[in-house]
Scaffold this motif. Sequence first.
Motif, short mmCIF file in Angstrom:
data_model
loop_
_atom_site.label_atom_id
_atom_site.label_comp_id
_atom_site.label_asym_id
_atom_site.label_seq_id
_atom_site.Cartn_x
_atom_site.Cartn_y
_atom_site.Cartn_z
N ILE A 92 26.50 30.41 17.79
CA ILE A 92 25.54 29.30 17.86
C ILE A 92 24.59 29.36 16.68
N VAL A 93 24.10 30.56 16.36
CA VAL A 93 23.18 30.74 15.23
C VAL A 93 23.86 30.36 13.92
N LEU A 94 25.13 30.71 13.78
CA LEU A 94 25.89 30.42 12.55
C LEU A 94 26.48 29.01 12.55
N GLU A 95 26.25 28.27 13.63
CA GLU A 95 26.74 26.89 13.77
C GLU A 95 28.27 26.83 13.72
N ILE A 96 28.92 27.81 14.33
CA ILE A 96 30.37 27.81 14.49
C ILE A 96 30.69 27.19 15.84
N PRO A 97 31.64 26.26 15.92
CA PRO A 97 31.95 25.60 17.20
C PRO A 97 32.30 26.60 18.29
N VAL A 98 31.60 26.53 19.40
CA VAL A 98 31.80 27.51 20.45
C VAL A 98 31.69 26.89 21.84
N ALA A 99 31.48 25.58 21.94
CA ALA A 99 31.34 24.91 23.23
C ALA A 99 32.72 24.59 23.81
N PRO A 100 33.07 25.14 24.97
CA PRO A 100 34.39 24.87 25.56
C PRO A 100 34.46 23.48 26.17
N ASN A 101 35.66 22.92 26.16
CA ASN A 101 35.87 21.62 26.78
C ASN A 101 35.76 21.70 28.30
N ASP A 102 36.26 22.80 28.88
CA ASP A 102 36.24 23.00 30.34
C ASP A 102 35.83 24.44 30.63
N PRO A 103 34.53 24.71 30.78
CA PRO A 103 34.06 26.09 31.00
C PRO A 103 34.68 26.77 32.21
N LEU A 104 34.91 26.01 33.28
CA LEU A 104 35.50 26.61 34.48
C LEU A 104 36.92 27.07 34.22
N ARG A 105 37.65 26.31 33.41
CA ARG A 105 39.02 26.70 33.06
C ARG A 105 39.01 27.97 32.21
N VAL A 106 38.06 28.07 31.29
CA VAL A 106 37.92 29.28 30.47
C VAL A 106 37.60 30.47 31.37
N ALA A 107 36.66 30.28 32.31
CA ALA A 107 36.29 31.36 33.22
C ALA A 107 37.48 31.78 34.08
N PHE A 108 38.29 30.82 34.50
CA PHE A 108 39.49 31.11 35.28
C PHE A 108 40.46 31.97 34.47
N GLY A 109 40.62 31.62 33.19
CA GLY A 109 41.50 32.40 32.33
C GLY A 109 41.00 33.82 32.13
N LEU A 110 39.69 33.98 31.91
CA LEU A 110 39.13 35.32 31.74
C LEU A 110 39.23 36.12 33.04
N LEU A 111 39.06 35.44 34.17
CA LEU A 111 39.23 36.12 35.46
C LEU A 111 40.66 36.61 35.62
N SER A 112 41.63 35.78 35.22
CA SER A 112 43.03 36.20 35.33
C SER A 112 43.31 37.43 34.48
N MET A 113 42.70 37.49 33.29
CA MET A 113 42.89 38.66 32.43
C MET A 113 42.19 39.89 33.01
N THR A 114 41.05 39.69 33.65
CA THR A 114 40.35 40.80 34.29
C THR A 114 41.16 41.38 35.44
N VAL A 115 41.73 40.49 36.25
CA VAL A 115 42.57 40.94 37.37
C VAL A 115 43.79 41.70 36.85
N LEU A 116 44.39 41.17 35.78
CA LEU A 116 45.54 41.84 35.18
C LEU A 116 45.15 43.22 34.65
N GLY A 117 44.04 43.31 33.93
CA GLY A 117 43.58 44.58 33.39
C GLY A 117 43.22 45.57 34.48
N ALA A 118 42.55 45.09 35.54
CA ALA A 118 42.19 45.97 36.65
C ALA A 118 43.44 46.48 37.37
N GLY A 119 44.44 45.61 37.52
CA GLY A 119 45.68 46.04 38.16
C GLY A 119 46.37 47.13 37.37
N PHE A 120 46.47 46.94 36.06
CA PHE A 120 47.04 47.98 35.21
C PHE A 120 46.20 49.25 35.29
#
Length: 266
Positions: A137-165
């Motif tokens: 944000i400070v460097l003015e690089i695009p960082v706003a997601p189109n669908d934050p809930l979808r991004v959170a869902f994806g990160l949750l899926s990776m967390t579950v995968l990592g925790a399972g491993f």
Amino acid sequence: MAGSISGAELKRGFALQSRIVGALVLREMRTRFGERRFGYAWALLEPLVQIGILSGMFFLTGARPPLGNSFETFFLTGFIAFTFFRDPAVQATNSITANRALLSFPPVRNMDTVWARIVLEVVTNVAALCFVVLIFIVLEIPVAPNDPLRVAFGLLSMTVLGAGFGIFNAILSTFVRSWAMFFGWFMRIQYFTTGIFFIPESLPPLAAHYLKWNPSLQGTVIVREGFYNGYKSTLLIEYLPFAAGISLALLGLVIERLYRRRVSKL
């Protein structure tokens, strides 16, 4: 009455184990970060450094990012997703073997040390993501997601995968001493197949056909679907990361339950 007593005992047991895991998290923080010069700061800076190096390398080749107009943003969505998978999986692998002395205390169980490392990695990854987003944000690089809930869902899926491993690795490494080394090689391969550098649609059909069954690649695809407006993967298997992570966790927990005494003594 028996049901209410059982419920009260269950509540007290959960509260006790939560306090134990919390104390182990604080101990892990002091052990891992307290004696280093940069300490916890490096955990926050690593994604930013990696994204900067990758962006610079690809920018010098004159290539264009597969999605959007910014390599920094593209690698952010890939590398952050990867860390949400990698860090719990790797750090939990030797959690039991490295904390063998703590298991001599009756309240501390094998899985408490595993959960502590997983919790620490999740909190650290969330903090690192917030830090990188702030810098973007400070460097003015695009960082706003189109669908934050979808991004959170994806990160949750990776967390579950990592925790399972992580759970599976922690148990298996008590039986197979060299398992951590083998898993380290596996994660090196994952670095190149998780989708940090590419989207699966850009691959040759045969490669895409096989790589789409990589759960970590699917987690990255979900994150990018949520971030980029109009991107919908034709190779998405949405619940594969959850199915793989939960299956590995259950397998690890069953092995730990069946061989608890042996695991504690190995």
